[in-house]
Design a protein around this motif. Structure first.
Motif, PDB file in Angstrom:
ATOM      1  N   VAL A   2       1.036  -1.325   0.012  1.00 20.35           N
ATOM      2  CA  VAL A   2      -0.386   0.130  -0.196  1.00 20.35           C
ATOM      3  C   VAL A   2       0.844   1.079  -0.025  1.00 20.35           C
ATOM      4  N   VAL A 373     -10.277   1.333  -4.776  1.00 21.21           N
ATOM      5  CA  VAL A 373      -8.383   0.632  -4.864  1.00 21.21           C
ATOM      6  C   VAL A 373      -7.742   0.284  -5.739  1.00 21.21           C
ATOM      7  N   THR A 375      -4.679  -0.709  -7.899  1.00 13.89           N
ATOM      8  CA  THR A 375      -3.554  -1.592  -7.175  1.00 13.89           C
ATOM      9  C   THR A 375      -3.061  -1.490  -9.083  1.00 13.89           C
ATOM     10  N   HIS A 391      -4.725   9.787  -2.488  1.00 13.24           N
ATOM     11  CA  HIS A 391      -4.429   9.224  -1.534  1.00 13.24           C
ATOM     12  C   HIS A 391      -5.509   9.283  -0.629  1.00 13.24           C
ATOM     13  N   ARG A 395      -7.041   4.233  -2.043  1.00 18.31           N
ATOM     14  CA  ARG A 395      -6.239   3.199  -1.485  1.00 18.31           C
ATOM     15  C   ARG A 395      -4.971   3.025  -2.902  1.00 18.31           C
ATOM     16  N   GLU A 397      -2.449   1.194  -4.121  1.00 23.10           N
ATOM     17  CA  GLU A 397      -0.820  -0.426  -4.104  1.00 23.10           C
ATOM     18  C   GLU A 397       0.002  -0.437  -5.061  1.00 23.10           C
TER      19      GLU A 397
END
Length: 400
Positions: A2, A373, A375, A391, A395, A397
């Protein structure tokens, strides 16, 4: 991994891009830096930027009471901001020079690790393998850990490695047992190609014989490790749900097909509830939740909005200029989801305007209570997202 939460507030709309400046982390040069001649840093140009749909600070203020901010985390290092903006504007060499110079003058361990991560990712993004392998040794020596593995993430490599399109089989009308020959051909196509897309959106009804054919085909392709995408899976699930009755020991094949089809959607809670009903009705263990690997939108040839029928929204390539339609379709994709997962593992670059549009979209989803999210984000794009404040509403990653 993260993305560290820096708590950096983005600049107001229309403000100049961050310029290089000495931070508290850049206390002095390391012995290695003392032997190297610093590389001149490039000044970033002033950017006249306004987020589509409103002022960035106003939107952030609306979200402020809904965002959890970690205490005691440093701001992003100024050279990281500068390099991120240079890269977003197409200045690959300038961004590399800024990062290399910053590593010669920065001593803070956390800051150095972030700068190293950006530099190594940048070299992968521009396809400079020799320089990457040379510098990787320095990273491994300094941090006593393995550097990221070499991957050619450049545009040239992406064009050379374009995945073949996957054939689509359309099913429509009534799903019955008379289609046995067609299902045998369907399985052959999938086995030969290694991947298959089945469009279920035009099916209107089904019986046990037809359900058995589709169930056997889907399970057989899964056991053979064939990548399978069921477009319209949620639609067929609704059709099947109207054909089964909890507590009534009939149409078991349709029950099992419904449980199978639900695994091609993101409706795990609905699957689990149905599995309990199945166990009580038939007094046997139901199948477990095992979502299959997804075919990408680029393979299916489907537009990004069609990805609303799958579990993950894909951003890829370079999102630059005024064409932000692929970003705006995220809203439709997120319509019936509380968790919105956006795969950025193939996203090489995003410019300032596109990042602003993305912030605007995600901040609206955040105010609606949805978890977003992102990713597989490369370090250069992730740094730009931090500059923009993404951010704070999502989230992020990082990719490995």
């Amino acid at each position: 991994m993260v993305l560290p939460f820096f708590g950096k507030k983005p600049a107001p709309a229309g403000s100049p891009a961050p310029r290089s400046r000495s931070g508290s982390g850049a206390v002095g040069a390391s012995p290695a830096a003392a032997r190297s001649r610093p590389v001149p840093r490039s000044e970033t140009s002033t950017l006249d930027f306004t987020i589509a749909g409103g002022d960035l600070n106003r939107v952030l203020a609306q979200c402020a009471d809904k965002v959890h901010v970690e205490e005691g985390v440093d701001e992003m290092a100024p050279p990281a901001e500068e390099a991120a903006i240079l890269y977003a504007n197409g200045g690959d060499d300038e961004a590399r020079m800024v990062l290399e110079h910053a590593l010669q003058t920065t001593v803070d361990d956390t800051t150095r690790f972030n700068l190293w991560s950006m530099l190594l990712d940048l070299l992968r993004l521009v396809g400079q393998r020799e320089r990457f392998e040379s510098l990787s040794l320095g990273f491994a020596t300094e941090f006593e850990r393995s550097p990221p593995a070499w991957q050619d993430l450049s545009a040239n490599a992406a064009r050379a490695g374009v995945e073949p399109k996957v054939q689509t089989i359309n099913l429509s009308g009534h799903l019955g047992g008379q289609a046995a020959a067609q299902f045998a051909q369907l399985i052959q196509i999938g086995m030969r190609a290694g991947a298959l897309r089945i469009d279920l959106s035009r099916l209107r009804s089904a019986d046990n014989a037809g359900g058995d054919l589709l169930l056997r085909a889907v399970r057989g392709l899964r056991r053979a490790k064939i990548k399978l995408h069921l477009s319209g899976a949620a639609h067929l699930a609704n059709v099947l749900a109207g054909l089964v009755t909890s507590g009534k020991r009939s149409d078991q094949t349709l029950w099992l097909l419904l449980l199978e089809v639900l695994q091609y959607t993101d409706q795990q809670e609905r699957f689990e509830e149905l599995a309990v009903d199945y166990a009580m009705t038939f007094e046997e263990s139901p199948p477990s939740w095992e979502p299959p690997p997804a075919i990408t939108a680029s393979q299916t040839g489907a537009e990004a909005v069609d990805a609303a029928l799958s579990r993950i929204y894909l951003l890829e390539g370079e999102i630059i200029g005024p064409n932000t339609e692929v970003l705006r379709k995220i809203t439709a994709f997120a319509a019936d989801r509380t968790k919105v997962e956006i795969d950025c593992s193939r996203l090489r670059r995003m410019d300032f305007v596109s990042a602003g549009t993305l912030f605007n979209i995600i901040s609206q989803l955040h105010t609606q209570g949805r978890l977003v999210v992102l990713t597989g984000v490369n370090s250069m794009v992730a740094a730009l997202m931090q500059v923009m404040g993404l951010h704070q509403v999502a989230r992020i990653e990082l990719r490995g």
